[in-house]
Design a protein around this motif. Structure first.
Motif, PDB file in Angstrom:
ATOM      1  N   ARG A   1       1.025  -1.104  -0.223  1.00  0.00           N
ATOM      2  CA  ARG A   1       0.070  -0.024   0.079  1.00  0.00           C
ATOM      3  C   ARG A   1       0.729   1.119   0.044  1.00  0.00           C
ATOM      4  N   GLN A   2       0.436   2.376  -0.556  1.00  0.00           N
ATOM      5  CA  GLN A   2       1.240   3.615  -0.627  1.00  0.00           C
ATOM      6  C   GLN A   2       0.642   4.419   0.267  1.00  0.00           C
ATOM      7  N   TYR A   3       1.412   5.270   0.977  1.00  0.00           N
ATOM      8  CA  TYR A   3       1.061   6.157   2.054  1.00  0.00           C
ATOM      9  C   TYR A   3       1.886   7.597   1.931  1.00  0.00           C
ATOM     10  N   ILE A   4       1.088   8.622   2.119  1.00  0.00           N
ATOM     11  CA  ILE A   4       1.891   9.787   2.006  1.00  0.00           C
ATOM     12  C   ILE A   4       2.293  10.378   3.489  1.00  0.00           C
ATOM     13  N   VAL A   5       3.676  10.553   3.429  1.00  0.00           N
ATOM     14  CA  VAL A   5       4.060  10.862   4.927  1.00  0.00           C
ATOM     15  C   VAL A   5       4.716  11.966   5.031  1.00  0.00           C
ATOM     16  N   ILE A   6       4.685  12.488   6.036  1.00  0.00           N
ATOM     17  CA  ILE A   6       5.165  14.051   6.533  1.00  0.00           C
ATOM     18  C   ILE A   6       6.014  14.064   7.962  1.00  0.00           C
ATOM     19  N   PRO A   7       7.056  14.801   7.928  1.00  0.00           N
ATOM     20  CA  PRO A   7       7.949  14.396   9.355  1.00  0.00           C
ATOM     21  C   PRO A   7       6.972  14.780  10.495  1.00  0.00           C
ATOM     22  N   GLY A   8       6.948  14.217  11.511  1.00  0.00           N
ATOM     23  CA  GLY A   8       6.203  14.765  12.795  1.00  0.00           C
ATOM     24  C   GLY A   8       4.836  14.255  12.858  1.00  0.00           C
ATOM     25  N   ARG A   9       4.411  13.430  11.903  1.00  0.00           N
ATOM     26  CA  ARG A   9       3.075  12.845  11.872  1.00  0.00           C
ATOM     27  C   ARG A   9       3.085  11.331  12.068  1.00  0.00           C
ATOM     28  N   PHE A  10       1.935  10.783  12.291  1.00  0.00           N
ATOM     29  CA  PHE A  10       2.053   9.118  12.658  1.00  0.00           C
ATOM     30  C   PHE A  10       0.716   8.795  11.453  1.00  0.00           C
ATOM     31  N   LEU A  11       0.864   7.369  11.340  1.00  0.00           N
ATOM     32  CA  LEU A  11       0.242   6.663  10.503  1.00  0.00           C
ATOM     33  C   LEU A  11       0.177   5.341  10.883  1.00  0.00           C
ATOM     34  N   TYR A  12      -0.832   4.690  10.478  1.00  0.00           N
ATOM     35  CA  TYR A  12      -1.304   3.155  10.734  1.00  0.00           C
ATOM     36  C   TYR A  12      -0.826   2.423   9.610  1.00  0.00           C
ATOM     37  N   VAL A  13      -0.040   1.452   9.775  1.00  0.00           N
ATOM     38  CA  VAL A  13       0.300   0.466   8.670  1.00  0.00           C
ATOM     39  C   VAL A  13      -0.026  -0.995   9.350  1.00  0.00           C
ATOM     40  N   GLN A  14       0.018  -1.715   7.949  1.00  0.00           N
ATOM     41  CA  GLN A  14      -0.156  -3.337   8.185  1.00  0.00           C
ATOM     42  C   GLN A  14       0.885  -3.739   9.370  1.00  0.00           C
ATOM     43  N   ARG A  15       0.627  -4.772  10.024  1.00  0.00           N
ATOM     44  CA  ARG A  15       1.393  -5.056  10.950  1.00  0.00           C
ATOM     45  C   ARG A  15       3.095  -5.478  10.614  1.00  0.00           C
ATOM     46  N   LEU A  16       3.800  -4.991  10.966  1.00  0.00           N
ATOM     47  CA  LEU A  16       5.572  -4.984  10.659  1.00  0.00           C
ATOM     48  C   LEU A  16       5.794  -6.325  11.800  1.00  0.00           C
ATOM     49  N   LYS A  17       6.216  -7.205  11.273  1.00  0.00           N
ATOM     50  CA  LYS A  17       6.515  -8.499  12.011  1.00  0.00           C
ATOM     51  C   LYS A  17       8.041  -8.215  12.296  1.00  0.00           C
ATOM     52  N   GLY A  18       8.208  -8.718  13.717  1.00  0.00           N
ATOM     53  CA  GLY A  18       9.895  -8.459  13.930  1.00  0.00           C
ATOM     54  C   GLY A  18       9.845  -7.257  14.744  1.00  0.00           C
ATOM     55  N   THR A  19       8.996  -6.557  14.553  1.00  0.00           N
ATOM     56  CA  THR A  19       9.288  -4.902  15.302  1.00  0.00           C
ATOM     57  C   THR A  19       8.641  -4.852  16.752  1.00  0.00           C
ATOM     58  N   ASN A  20       9.110  -4.026  17.535  1.00  0.00           N
ATOM     59  CA  ASN A  20       8.578  -3.973  19.061  1.00  0.00           C
ATOM     60  C   ASN A  20       8.470  -2.335  19.217  1.00  0.00           C
ATOM     61  N   VAL A  21       7.821  -2.052  20.226  1.00  0.00           N
ATOM     62  CA  VAL A  21       7.480  -0.540  20.630  1.00  0.00           C
ATOM     63  C   VAL A  21       8.983   0.230  20.728  1.00  0.00           C
ATOM     64  N   ASN A  22       8.966   1.364  20.233  1.00  0.00           N
ATOM     65  CA  ASN A  22      10.253   2.275  20.309  1.00  0.00           C
ATOM     66  C   ASN A  22      11.451   1.817  19.471  1.00  0.00           C
ATOM     67  N   ASP A  23      11.130   1.017  18.663  1.00  0.00           N
ATOM     68  CA  ASP A  23      12.007   0.416  17.580  1.00  0.00           C
ATOM     69  C   ASP A  23      12.067   1.404  16.511  1.00  0.00           C
ATOM     70  N   LYS A  24      13.415   1.806  15.984  1.00  0.00           N
ATOM     71  CA  LYS A  24      13.565   2.622  14.899  1.00  0.00           C
ATOM     72  C   LYS A  24      13.639   1.744  13.853  1.00  0.00           C
ATOM     73  N   ILE A  25      12.774   2.185  12.596  1.00  0.00           N
ATOM     74  CA  ILE A  25      12.890   1.519  11.339  1.00  0.00           C
ATOM     75  C   ILE A  25      12.891   2.447  10.243  1.00  0.00           C
ATOM     76  N   ALA A  26      13.475   1.763   8.989  1.00  0.00           N
ATOM     77  CA  ALA A  26      13.819   2.608   7.720  1.00  0.00           C
ATOM     78  C   ALA A  26      12.787   1.902   6.680  1.00  0.00           C
TER      79      ALA A  26
END
Length: 214
Positions: A104-129
């Motif tokens: 799926r395609q999402y429009i992202v802006i720094p400072g905002r949040f969005l809901y995506v499908q479950r990212l497997k293997g990630t925990n809360v406060n993890d940094k992702i790229a």
């Protein structure tokens, strides 16, 4: 008739002999009516007596307002208003990107949040790229990927692992007595965008370049 008249005459004469009618006396002086004095006859007791205005003894004198020793009131000290210079907050860069996550395609802006499908293997406060950046836009230039913008990365932080709202799945087959009512909640991940980098070296699209290509 003669006998009855004689009897009446004799009765009248006997009545006049016994009763003497005196003439009405003459009033030499006019009658005078005096108003009764109830105040002299009826007096209130001393305890219940009251007056409209209280009387003060002659020796007592009321002091003037200026003569009364009023308590000294300390005047408040003049307050000094000190203006605290607010630190100039760094202005957020006006930039956005189109990123693909889970098909799926999402429009992202720094400072905002969005809901995506479950990212497997990630925990809360993890940094992702997120590397699948399809487009990057700034206030002056635009970077269009073919199909992605090379070296462009969207940085984000995982804030929450949750579930979407319940969706009712109802199944029914006629004439078979078949009914199924099932609820489903799709798992999701809430991420907050922290920055967009790595697009500076990619060739930007301008109006001149579009005109030349056409």
């Amino acid at each position: 008739m003669a006998s009855t008249s004689s009897t009446l005459f004799s009765l009248c004469s006997s009545f006049s002999a016994h009763c003497k009618i005196s003439p009405t006396p003459s009033l030499s002086k006019p009658l005078s009516f005096t108003k009764p004095n109830f105040a002299s006859s009826f007096k209130l007791p001393q305890k219940l007596a009251f007056s409209s205005s209280p009387s003060l003894p002659q020796s007592a004198t009321v002091p003037k307002v200026s003569e009364i020793d009023a308590p000294a009131v300390a005047e408040p000290a003049a307050t000094q208003i000190v203006e605290v210079a607010k630190e100039d907050e760094p202005k957020r860069e006006e930039i956005f990107a189109v990123v693909m996550v889970g098909g799926r395609q999402y429009i992202v802006i720094p400072g905002r949040f969005l809901y995506v499908q479950r990212l497997k293997g990630t925990n809360v406060n993890d940094k992702i790229a997120l590397n699948k950046v399809l487009l990057v836009g700034t206030k002056t230039t635009t970077y269009i990927g073919k199909p992605v913008v090379t070296n462009a990365v969207v940085h984000a932080v995982v804030e929450e692992q949750g579930l979407n709202k319940k969706v009712i799945v109802f199944k029914y087959k006629k004439k078979k007595n078949y009914r199924r009512n099932i609820g489903h909640r799709q798992p999701n991940t809430r991420v907050r965008i922290t920055g967009i980098t790595g697009f500076e070296n990619y060739p930007a699209v301008t109006l001149d370049s579009i005109a030349k290509s056409s």
